[in-house]
Design a protein around this motif. Sequence first.
Motif, short mmCIF file in Angstrom:
data_model
loop_
_atom_site.label_atom_id
_atom_site.label_comp_id
_atom_site.label_asym_id
_atom_site.label_seq_id
_atom_site.Cartn_x
_atom_site.Cartn_y
_atom_site.Cartn_z
N TRP A 195 -7.10 -4.95 -3.65
CA TRP A 195 -6.72 -3.79 -3.42
C TRP A 195 -7.34 -2.87 -4.36
N HIS A 196 -7.30 -1.43 -4.02
CA HIS A 196 -7.67 -0.53 -4.84
C HIS A 196 -6.73 0.33 -5.74
N LYS A 228 -9.14 7.39 2.94
CA LYS A 228 -8.83 8.75 2.22
C LYS A 228 -10.07 9.24 1.55
N HIS A 229 -10.73 8.33 1.03
CA HIS A 229 -12.05 8.67 0.16
C HIS A 229 -11.67 10.02 -0.90
N ASP A 244 -6.29 4.03 -5.98
CA ASP A 244 -6.47 5.19 -5.53
C ASP A 244 -6.11 6.35 -6.48
N HIS A 245 -7.12 7.34 -6.66
CA HIS A 245 -6.62 8.60 -7.30
C HIS A 245 -5.90 9.42 -6.11
N ALA A 300 -3.50 0.88 -3.24
CA ALA A 300 -3.80 1.28 -1.96
C ALA A 300 -4.69 0.07 -1.11
N TYR A 332 0.48 3.97 1.16
CA TYR A 332 0.24 4.88 2.20
C TYR A 332 0.58 4.13 3.46
N CYS A 340 0.90 -1.05 0.18
CA CYS A 340 -0.03 0.01 -0.01
C CYS A 340 0.94 1.40 -0.04
N CYS A 366 -7.11 1.96 3.69
CA CYS A 366 -6.46 3.35 3.34
C CYS A 366 -7.18 4.05 2.28
N ASN A 367 -7.70 3.29 1.24
CA ASN A 367 -8.42 3.93 0.19
C ASN A 367 -9.84 4.61 0.53
#
Length: 130
Positions: free
Chosen positions: A30-31, A72-73, A33-34, A64, A21, A19, A68-69
């Motif tokens: 897993w994502h 963070k939204h 993230d932008h 991410a 972050y 991740c 975390c993703n």
Amino acid sequence: MALNKAKRATLREKFGGRCAYCGQPLGERWHADHIEPIVRNDWLKAPRGPDYPHRDTLENMNPACPPCNIDKHSMSLESWRDIIQRSNDVLQRDVSTFRRAVRYGLVQLTSSPVTFYFERLAEPAPKEAP
Ligand SMILES: [Zn+2]
């Protein structure tokens, strides 16, 4: 932007399969993230298209872990960092079990600045003693 399989595999390895972050190893799920969000930080509005579609690029993405993703939204990195930085204050204010753990030395509070994993990776390695 839907990433194709190759781009998604490249993104996953951006920080060695961890991740960006928190640095935890990425699991199966897993994502992408932008980094700079593509929607404004306003989750009360009905779902809609992106406010900043030009940010929907691979360069603006970090791998991410889901927590975390989701946390963070649609915040910027600095807004999210500020929120994480206040974690101890919020726990001290709201969670009696946490206050007790601090009183009994089970938890030690620090005021360490929040540093994301990708930032720690970018720091120069400490010099070895001669
Ligand atoms: Zn994470």
